[in-house]
Design a protein around this motif. Structure first.
Motif, short mmCIF file in Angstrom:
data_model
loop_
_atom_site.label_atom_id
_atom_site.label_comp_id
_atom_site.label_asym_id
_atom_site.label_seq_id
_atom_site.Cartn_x
_atom_site.Cartn_y
_atom_site.Cartn_z
N LYS A 14 0.86 -1.17 0.00
CA LYS A 14 0.00 0.00 0.00
C LYS A 14 0.90 1.23 0.00
CE LYS A 14 -3.90 2.16 2.35
NZ LYS A 14 -3.40 3.53 2.15
N PHE A 15 0.53 2.22 -0.77
CA PHE A 15 1.25 3.49 -0.73
C PHE A 15 0.66 4.33 0.40
CE2 PHE A 15 2.78 3.69 -5.45
CZ PHE A 15 3.54 2.56 -5.23
N ASP A 16 1.54 4.94 1.19
CA ASP A 16 1.11 5.64 2.40
C ASP A 16 1.79 6.99 2.53
OD1 ASP A 16 -0.74 4.06 4.00
OD2 ASP A 16 0.88 2.60 4.21
N LYS A 17 1.18 7.84 3.36
CA LYS A 17 1.83 9.05 3.81
C LYS A 17 3.09 8.67 4.57
CE LYS A 17 0.97 13.07 6.78
NZ LYS A 17 -0.03 13.75 7.66
N ARG A 183 -11.59 2.77 -5.71
CA ARG A 183 -11.68 1.35 -6.02
C ARG A 183 -10.36 0.62 -5.81
NH1 ARG A 183 -15.03 2.10 -11.78
NH2 ARG A 183 -15.81 4.18 -11.30
N ASN A 184 -9.33 1.33 -5.35
CA ASN A 184 -8.00 0.75 -5.21
C ASN A 184 -7.59 0.71 -3.74
OD1 ASN A 184 -5.37 -0.10 -5.38
ND2 ASN A 184 -4.65 1.58 -6.67
N PRO A 185 -7.63 -0.45 -3.11
CA PRO A 185 -7.29 -0.52 -1.68
C PRO A 185 -5.82 -0.23 -1.38
CG PRO A 185 -7.59 -2.73 -2.59
CD PRO A 185 -8.05 -1.75 -3.65
N LEU A 186 -4.96 -0.19 -2.39
CA LEU A 186 -3.54 0.09 -2.17
C LEU A 186 -3.20 1.57 -2.37
CD1 LEU A 186 -1.95 -3.03 -3.93
CD2 LEU A 186 -2.45 -2.70 -1.49
N ALA A 187 -4.19 2.39 -2.72
CA ALA A 187 -3.94 3.80 -2.98
C ALA A 187 -3.77 4.58 -1.68
CB ALA A 187 -5.09 4.40 -3.79
N GLN A 188 -2.94 5.62 -1.73
CA GLN A 188 -2.72 6.47 -0.57
C GLN A 188 -3.99 7.22 -0.19
OE1 GLN A 188 0.88 8.70 -0.76
NE2 GLN A 188 0.33 10.16 0.81
N PRO A 215 1.28 13.48 -3.94
CA PRO A 215 1.82 13.67 -2.59
C PRO A 215 3.19 13.03 -2.45
CG PRO A 215 0.39 11.77 -2.61
CD PRO A 215 0.37 12.32 -4.01
N ILE A 216 3.89 13.34 -1.36
CA ILE A 216 5.05 12.54 -0.99
C ILE A 216 4.53 11.25 -0.37
CG2 ILE A 216 6.60 14.50 -0.75
CD1 ILE A 216 6.25 14.28 2.28
N SER A 217 5.20 10.16 -0.64
CA SER A 217 4.66 8.84 -0.31
C SER A 217 5.76 7.87 0.08
CB SER A 217 3.91 8.25 -1.51
OG SER A 217 3.02 9.18 -2.10
N ASP A 218 5.39 6.86 0.85
CA ASP A 218 6.23 5.69 1.11
C ASP A 218 5.61 4.49 0.40
OD1 ASP A 218 7.76 7.24 2.76
OD2 ASP A 218 7.17 6.24 4.63
N GLY A 219 6.45 3.61 -0.14
CA GLY A 219 5.91 2.40 -0.75
C GLY A 219 6.94 1.68 -1.59
N GLY A 350 7.04 3.68 -11.41
CA GLY A 350 6.99 2.97 -12.68
C GLY A 350 6.63 1.50 -12.53
N LEU A 351 7.07 0.88 -11.46
CA LEU A 351 6.75 -0.53 -11.22
C LEU A 351 5.34 -0.70 -10.67
CD1 LEU A 351 10.28 -1.52 -10.03
CD2 LEU A 351 9.09 -2.49 -12.01
N ALA A 352 4.83 0.31 -9.99
CA ALA A 352 3.42 0.27 -9.60
C ALA A 352 2.53 0.37 -10.83
CB ALA A 352 3.11 1.41 -8.63
N GLN A 353 2.94 1.17 -11.81
CA GLN A 353 2.20 1.22 -13.08
C GLN A 353 2.20 -0.15 -13.75
OE1 GLN A 353 4.39 4.31 -15.16
NE2 GLN A 353 2.85 5.87 -14.64
N CYS A 354 3.37 -0.81 -13.78
CA CYS A 354 3.46 -2.15 -14.37
C CYS A 354 2.58 -3.13 -13.62
CB CYS A 354 4.92 -2.61 -14.33
SG CYS A 354 5.18 -4.29 -14.95
#
Length: 407
Positions: A14-17, A183-188, A215-219, A350-354
């Protein structure tokens, strides 16, 4: 290069703050890599080479990021290409396979970000964006706002002045992408915004408000790339997504000669990269079903529509509010929520896009599934400058198989 390359497994956190989860970057990487390996049905001992991308971590962080996954002695290459880092790592992993150097490779991207890291050191004798800053300062001046917000904020103002684009059209991009991320449970972020809420949000720079900015993010995100012969030998063809074509371009004089901020922020790179990939794939943009593009700011989605050929130059604003890039429209763009809402941990993007497009092309994207998706395009842009574009093709997977793996 004679081998074909396939994404056999994909995984992401999951991408997070930043700081939302008390984890280290090796823990984020282990989670993403373990997910990708499990998705492929493979073990880390089968991986022959790894490319690990990040922007703000220390030197040789790629090795440390993977040591908790396994100590197998394989080559680990560290990659830093600004916001295009993740796709650059993927390009290395796929080129190793295409060249016959390896049958199983790993591409990983991760980031733990801070506000200070994103400010940039524009007072240094040399920076990675000297040419970009020279145009900005000479033609628009300089303010105390974040550097990237100035680049893209001025590009937005220029687009409005040249083509009549409205603040409502800019905001429509954010409304769409925030709607998709629900619809994306992994979205920030997973909240809907009305057009008025986007327009009334905190100003950032020029016409851009906070909810129009990534945003700035961790993931972290990771994919396993395999050769065709390996996929066949291990019965992976039914879930392996083909990497049909890839390209990586950097700036040319076209980025700076016109003194246009639209050019400075990457439109010429995008035009060149997309044209190369479409030509190598022997398809047109009309053949594409789903797109993940680099919407670091709402204006960049509009600029990218035009540079990709989804619409004519200058029509991106009207196109954004037309409904053509959401479910039920001509293309679905950023079903994940994009950088604006899914988040933007630079090395992982880029790998999240993939990963998203792999799930889409397998029919595994759950509530955000694009019906019948067979061809997908990813666009990952980094100022300073790099633009990576990748074409993906769906495997031969039945609807029931897709439902069984739905996310």
């Amino acid at each position: 290069m004679s081998e074909r390359a396939f994404v056999a497994g994909a995984g992401m956190t999951k991408f997070d703050k930043p700081g939302a989860r008390p984890v280290t970057y090796p823990e984020l990487v282990a989670e993403a890599v373990s997910g990708a390996l499990a998705d492929a049905g493979l073990s880390y001992t089968q991986v022959q080479r790894a490319a690990v991308g990040y922007v703000f971590q220390p030197s040789a962080a790629g090795q440390r990021a993977l040591y908790d996954v396994g100590l197998t002695g394989i080559p680990v290459i560290n990659v830093n290409n600004n916001c295009a880092t993740g796709s650059t790592a993927l390009m290395l992993a796929s080129e190793w396979v295409r060249s016959g150097l390896a049958d199983v490779t790993l591409a990983v991207g991760f980031e733990q970000m801070t506000k200070s890291a994103m400010q940039g050191n524009t007072g240094a004798a040399v920076t990675t964006v000297d040419h970009h800053l020279a145009v900005l300062k000479r033609t628009r001046g300089w303010s105390d706002a974040p550097m990237t917000a100035q680049f893209f904020g001025h590009a937005a103002t220029e687009h409005m002045q040249r083509f009549g684009t409205t603040v409502e059209q800019l905001a429509a991009v954010a409304v769409k992408n925030h709607e998709h991320s629900v619809r994306n449970p992994l979205a920030q972020f997973q909240n809907r915004y009305t057009l008025q809420e986007v327009l009334n949000d905190k100003p950032v720079f020029g016409p851009l408000t906070r909810s129009q900015c990534s945003p700035i993010s961790d993931g972290a995100a990771a994919v396993v790339v395999v050769s065709e012969r390996f996929a066949r030998a291990h019965q992976l063809q039914g879930r392996a997504v083909e990497i049909v074509a890839q390209t990586l371009v950097t700036d040319t004089p076209a980025s700076f000669g016109s003194e246009s901020m639209i050019d400075v922020v990457g439109a010429p790179m995008t035009r060149a990269a997309v044209a190369q990939v479409l030509d190598a794939s022997a398809v047109t943009i009309d053949d594409i079903d789903v797109i993940e593009l680099h919407d670091c700011f709402s204006i960049n989605e509009i600029i990218t529509y035009e540079a990709m050929g989804l619409c004519a130059e200058g029509d991106g604003g009207k196109f954004a509010e037309s409904g053509a890039t959401t479910f039920g429209g001509r293309w679905v763009v950023n079903p994940s929520g994009g950088l604006i809402s899914k988040g933007h941990p630079l090395g992982a993007t880029g790998l999240a896009q993939c990963t998203e497009l792999t799930w889409q092309l397998r029919g595994e994207a759950g509530a955000r599934q694009v019906p019948g998706a067979r061809l997908a395009l990813a666009h990952n842009l980094g100022l300073g400058g790099a633009c990576a574009v990748t074409m993906y093709r769906a495997p031969s997977v039945t609807t029931e198989e897709g439902k069984a793996h739905a996310r």
